[in-house]
Design an enzyme around this catalytic site. Structure first.
Site, PDB file in Angstrom:
ATOM      1  N   ASP A  53      35.950  45.136  13.173  1.00  0.00           N
ATOM      2  CA  ASP A  53      36.562  45.155  14.507  1.00  0.00           C
ATOM      3  C   ASP A  53      37.725  44.364  14.855  1.00  0.00           C
ATOM      4  OD1 ASP A  53      36.671  47.854  17.073  1.00  0.00           O
ATOM      5  OD2 ASP A  53      37.918  46.369  17.671  1.00  0.00           O
ATOM      6  N   LYS A  81      33.278  42.315  20.778  1.00  0.00           N
ATOM      7  CA  LYS A  81      32.517  43.396  20.703  1.00  0.00           C
ATOM      8  C   LYS A  81      31.575  43.558  19.141  1.00  0.00           C
ATOM      9  CE  LYS A  81      35.277  47.516  22.493  1.00  0.00           C
ATOM     10  NZ  LYS A  81      36.377  48.614  21.672  1.00  0.00           N
ATOM     11  N   THR A 110      43.187  60.472  14.764  1.00  0.00           N
ATOM     12  CA  THR A 110      43.620  61.630  14.382  1.00  0.00           C
ATOM     13  C   THR A 110      45.014  61.525  14.603  1.00  0.00           C
ATOM     14  OG1 THR A 110      42.257  62.578  16.519  1.00  0.00           O
ATOM     15  CG2 THR A 110      44.251  63.308  16.281  1.00  0.00           C
ATOM     16  N   PHE A 160      36.214  66.089  14.935  1.00  0.00           N
ATOM     17  CA  PHE A 160      36.249  66.266  16.271  1.00  0.00           C
ATOM     18  C   PHE A 160      34.185  66.161  17.388  1.00  0.00           C
ATOM     19  CE2 PHE A 160      37.397  68.730  12.419  1.00  0.00           C
ATOM     20  CZ  PHE A 160      38.689  69.605  12.931  1.00  0.00           C
ATOM     21  N   LEU A 161      34.315  65.048  16.983  1.00  0.00           N
ATOM     22  CA  LEU A 161      32.888  64.528  18.107  1.00  0.00           C
ATOM     23  C   LEU A 161      33.579  64.792  19.003  1.00  0.00           C
ATOM     24  CD1 LEU A 161      33.174  62.118  19.194  1.00  0.00           C
ATOM     25  CD2 LEU A 161      32.668  60.676  17.214  1.00  0.00           C
ATOM     26  N   LYS A 164      43.056  69.356  13.540  1.00  0.00           N
ATOM     27  CA  LYS A 164      43.289  68.823  14.920  1.00  0.00           C
ATOM     28  C   LYS A 164      43.573  68.874  15.598  1.00  0.00           C
ATOM     29  CE  LYS A 164      40.785  65.540  17.195  1.00  0.00           C
ATOM     30  NZ  LYS A 164      39.539  65.908  18.031  1.00  0.00           N
ATOM     31  N   LEU A 221      35.470  77.587  29.740  1.00  0.00           N
ATOM     32  CA  LEU A 221      35.852  78.343  30.611  1.00  0.00           C
ATOM     33  C   LEU A 221      35.035  77.437  31.679  1.00  0.00           C
ATOM     34  CD1 LEU A 221      34.884  81.623  29.187  1.00  0.00           C
ATOM     35  CD2 LEU A 221      37.781  80.435  28.936  1.00  0.00           C
ATOM     36  N   ALA A 259      36.138  76.293  35.127  1.00  0.00           N
ATOM     37  CA  ALA A 259      37.051  76.352  36.038  1.00  0.00           C
ATOM     38  C   ALA A 259      36.763  74.405  36.961  1.00  0.00           C
ATOM     39  CB  ALA A 259      37.731  76.925  37.179  1.00  0.00           C
ATOM     40  N   CYS A 283      41.358  62.456  24.365  1.00  0.00           N
ATOM     41  CA  CYS A 283      41.920  63.308  23.334  1.00  0.00           C
ATOM     42  C   CYS A 283      42.924  64.626  23.623  1.00  0.00           C
ATOM     43  CB  CYS A 283      40.417  63.739  22.421  1.00  0.00           C
ATOM     44  SG  CYS A 283      40.028  62.625  21.165  1.00  0.00           S
TER      45      CYS A 283
HETATM   46  P1  NAD Z   1      38.435  53.592  20.866  1.00  0.00           P
HETATM   47  O1  NAD Z   1      39.590  52.352  21.652  1.00  0.00           O
HETATM   48  O2  NAD Z   1      36.804  53.509  21.374  1.00  0.00           O
HETATM   49  O3  NAD Z   1      38.735  52.218  19.251  1.00  0.00           O
HETATM   50  C1  NAD Z   1      39.052  51.973  18.785  1.00  0.00           C
HETATM   51  C2  NAD Z   1      38.896  50.400  18.370  1.00  0.00           C
HETATM   52  O4  NAD Z   1      39.466  50.419  16.997  1.00  0.00           O
HETATM   53  C3  NAD Z   1      38.337  49.708  18.944  1.00  0.00           C
HETATM   54  O5  NAD Z   1      36.897  48.707  18.829  1.00  0.00           O
HETATM   55  C4  NAD Z   1      40.210  48.145  18.347  1.00  0.00           C
HETATM   56  O6  NAD Z   1      39.630  47.021  18.801  1.00  0.00           O
HETATM   57  C5  NAD Z   1      39.699  48.503  16.937  1.00  0.00           C
HETATM   58  N1  NAD Z   1      40.804  48.714  16.290  1.00  0.00           N
HETATM   59  C6  NAD Z   1      42.511  48.894  16.971  1.00  0.00           C
HETATM   60  N2  NAD Z   1      43.447  47.957  15.748  1.00  0.00           N
HETATM   61  C7  NAD Z   1      42.183  47.724  14.821  1.00  0.00           C
HETATM   62  C8  NAD Z   1      41.742  46.999  13.571  1.00  0.00           C
HETATM   63  N3  NAD Z   1      44.047  46.966  12.554  1.00  0.00           N
HETATM   64  N4  NAD Z   1      40.959  46.702  12.751  1.00  0.00           N
HETATM   65  C9  NAD Z   1      40.295  46.931  13.365  1.00  0.00           C
HETATM   66  N5  NAD Z   1      39.985  47.536  14.282  1.00  0.00           N
HETATM   67  C10 NAD Z   1      40.582  47.717  14.726  1.00  0.00           C
HETATM   68  O7  NAD Z   1      38.999  54.883  19.574  1.00  0.00           O
HETATM   69  P2  NAD Z   1      37.979  55.825  19.837  1.00  0.00           P
HETATM   70  O8  NAD Z   1      38.227  56.192  21.047  1.00  0.00           O
HETATM   71  O9  NAD Z   1      36.849  55.457  18.839  1.00  0.00           O
HETATM   72  O10 NAD Z   1      39.313  56.831  19.029  1.00  0.00           O
HETATM   73  C11 NAD Z   1      39.251  56.483  17.501  1.00  0.00           C
HETATM   74  C12 NAD Z   1      40.227  57.767  16.574  1.00  0.00           C
HETATM   75  O11 NAD Z   1      39.892  58.923  16.786  1.00  0.00           O
HETATM   76  C13 NAD Z   1      42.117  58.200  18.219  1.00  0.00           C
HETATM   77  O12 NAD Z   1      42.163  58.433  16.590  1.00  0.00           O
HETATM   78  C14 NAD Z   1      41.212  59.421  18.925  1.00  0.00           C
HETATM   79  O13 NAD Z   1      42.229  61.007  18.605  1.00  0.00           O
HETATM   80  C15 NAD Z   1      39.996  60.498  17.291  1.00  0.00           C
HETATM   81  N6  NAD Z   1      39.379  60.154  18.487  1.00  0.00           N
HETATM   82  C16 NAD Z   1      39.222  60.659  19.302  1.00  0.00           C
HETATM   83  C17 NAD Z   1      37.712  61.048  19.634  1.00  0.00           C
HETATM   84  C18 NAD Z   1      37.186  60.573  20.979  1.00  0.00           C
HETATM   85  O14 NAD Z   1      35.846  61.176  21.679  1.00  0.00           O
HETATM   86  N7  NAD Z   1      37.717  59.308  21.865  1.00  0.00           N
HETATM   87  C19 NAD Z   1      37.191  61.837  19.010  1.00  0.00           C
HETATM   88  C20 NAD Z   1      38.195  62.301  18.110  1.00  0.00           C
HETATM   89  C21 NAD Z   1      38.812  61.780  17.649  1.00  0.00           C
END
Ligand code: NAD
Length: 455
Positions: A32, A37, A123, A154-155, A206, A252, A254, A262
């Site tokens: 990261d 972090k 995504t 899909f989490l 997705k 469902l 409301a 997401c």
């Molecule tokens: P997030 O913002 O919680 O985490 C992203 C992490 O990536 C951050 O810690 C950031 O510091 C790091 N980062 C950014 N650029 C970087 C790089 N170049 N090198 C290393 N680290 C880097 O994001 P998230 O909520 O985990 O979502 C990530 C992806 O997954 C998104 O596309 C989201 O749409 C998808 N997604 C999220 C969820 C969800 O519930 N959060 C569920 C399904 C899919």
């Protein structure tokens, strides 16, 4: 088996995958950009809240199969498979912002040697596998080659570990069948069916899945408004509908509408992709419009109760977009607070996971430690997030703390009987007790559209 690198391992998806893969005996390096972090992760403390995550994190670190770094050369060079799990926030037009993903891909290209499989777990808009392939070949070392596989995630936050260990399906989209099979091998101990497909279909699965679930929520929210006017109870209606196998009971509920990082962004991004390709977006536009209206409906219930906003106080219970997470991204509570503050109301809020003023939109309000302090001297209490502790409130104590009598249950999560037994009035969304709210005039925009159509 080769080492797996998780790019974005400080986030919700990346960290959940890092600990899950390590728990299934893979060697995992979490990468990261955020040094704070990474330091916290290496000390065994997750920088986000997700039930069960801290335990698995410590177990992974203790096993020696899991470590974290900010050093891309160290992490990528050691890995045969690299998962991209970085954020894809919306830009101002609703399109998914690819900047983080493309910069991660460039960094992978610069540090990888030999053959590396890159897995798009973020995504990403349809066509992004190709964008990542191009970035890798443009910046890759001459000794490096790449395969790219789409493996959308899909989490759900709040149940992320369960969802990752026991998914309904695993989707793998690749033109390179060998690479897709290698990624499938990583999931060898998973029991879910695997859908092998082309990259574009995987990316679309997705978006279509999230848009469908969001549509279900907006559908029931529209039904809830109709229930309020006709005197039906949307809770019973949803139960009666959901028992039909063809419909299903989930999504469902409301309430104040969907939020989080997401659904809102993915529906907007799908609509943007559709528009860019010349396709219609009538249903997706309606889903988003109804979702925005669901938040305003909560605000209108409060304003109707208060009449003149001058000197009035409202308590908001719950700031996260759902329980069991610390995520406030696109949380309905934040929008409701903004509307109430704009109307001149003093708002005091509380949430088990959001204790500070770290969220800019909350800088003008007090965030207090618990529901009873939030309710002190308030005219209305609004439950915006169905945290377990709000369902088990001592309503006598709440009633004693309040100045007014109304509890607005924006998630239909409380027991009206318990609330009313404490001498309070209860109103949910689309429920009979909502009859204390006089029917609302349809929004002006709908009237406008009708009259244009009639012309
Ligand atoms: P997030 O913002 O919680 O985490 C992203 C992490 O990536 C951050 O810690 C950031 O510091 C790091 N980062 C950014 N650029 C970087 C790089 N170049 N090198 C290393 N680290 C880097 O994001 P998230 O909520 O985990 O979502 C990530 C992806 O997954 C998104 O596309 C989201 O749409 C998808 N997604 C999220 C969820 C969800 O519930 N959060 C569920 C399904 C899919």
């Amino acid at each position: 088996m080769s080492t797996v690198c998780i790019v974005g391992s400080g986030g919700y998806v990346g960290l959940t995958y890092a600990v899950a893969l390590a728990d299934r005996n893979h060697d995992v390096i979490g990468l990261d950009l955020d040094a704070v972090k990474i330091a916290s992760l290496n000390e065994g403390r997750a920088p986000i809240f997700e039930p069960g995550l801290d335990n698995l994190l410590r177990r992974g670190l203790d096993s020696g199969r899991l470590r974290f770094t900010t050093d891309a050369s160290d992490a990528v060079a050691a890995a045969g498979v690299v998962f991209i799990c970085v954020g894809t926030p919306p830009d101002s037009s609703g399109r998914a912002e690819l900047g983080f993903v493309l910069s991660a891909a460039r960094s992978i290209a610069q540090h990888a040697r030999g053959h590396t499989i890159v897995v798009n777990k973020s995504t990403l808009p349809v066509g992004s596998v190709q964008r990542v392939v191009e970035m890798l070949s443009e910046h890759g070392h001459p000794d490096a080659s790449f395969s790219v596989v789409s493996n959308p995630e899909f989490l759900r936050e709040g149940t992320a570990l369960d969802d990752v260990f026991y998914p309904d399906r695993i989707v793998l989209g690749a033109d390179d069948h060998w690479a897709a099979q290698q990624v499938a091998n990583l999931y060898a101990t998973w029991t879910a069916p695997i859908v092998f497909t082309d990259p574009r279909s995987a990316e679309m699965i997705k978006y279509a899945s999230n848009a469908f679930l969001a549509t279900k929520i907006s559908f029931i929210n529209e039904v809830a408004l109709i229930c309020e006017r006709l005197g039906a109870d949307v809770l019973t209606v949803a139960r009666g509908m959901g028992l039909d196998d063809r419909i299903g009971a989930r999504y469902l509920g409301a309430g104040a509408g969907f939020g989080g990082s997401c659904f809102p962004k993915d529906v907007r991004a799908l609509a943007a992709m559709a528009r860019d390709s010349g396709a219609d977006t009538e249903l997706l536009d309606a889903v988003l419009r109804i979702n925005a209206a669901a938040r305003l409906h909560v605000v209108r219930k409060v304003l109707h109760e208060l009449g003149d906003a001058q000197g009035k106080r409202v308590a908001i219970l719950g700031l996260t977009f759902k329980p069991d997470t610390d995520d406030t991204r696109e949380s309905p509570a934040i929008d409701v607070i903004a509307e109430l503050v704009a109307a001149g109301i003093t708002v005091r809020a509380t949430d088990p996971m959001v204790s500070s003023r770290s969220i800019p939109q909350l800088s003008s309000i007090d965030v207090v430690p618990d529901a009873y302090s939030a309710a002190m001297g308030c005219d209305v209490v609004v439950v915006m997030t169905e945290w377990a502790e709000y369902l088990a409130l001592d309503f006598d104590r709440l009633a004693n703390a309040m100045r007014g009598r109304l509890v607005v249950d924006a998630r239909n999560a409380l027991s009206p009987t318990l609330v009313e037994a404490a001498g309070l009035r209860y109103t949910g969304i689309g429920r009979p007790s909502s009859s204390l709210i006089t029917p609302l005039a349809p929004p002006a925009t709908v009237l406008g559209e009708t009259s244009v159509a009639a012309d």
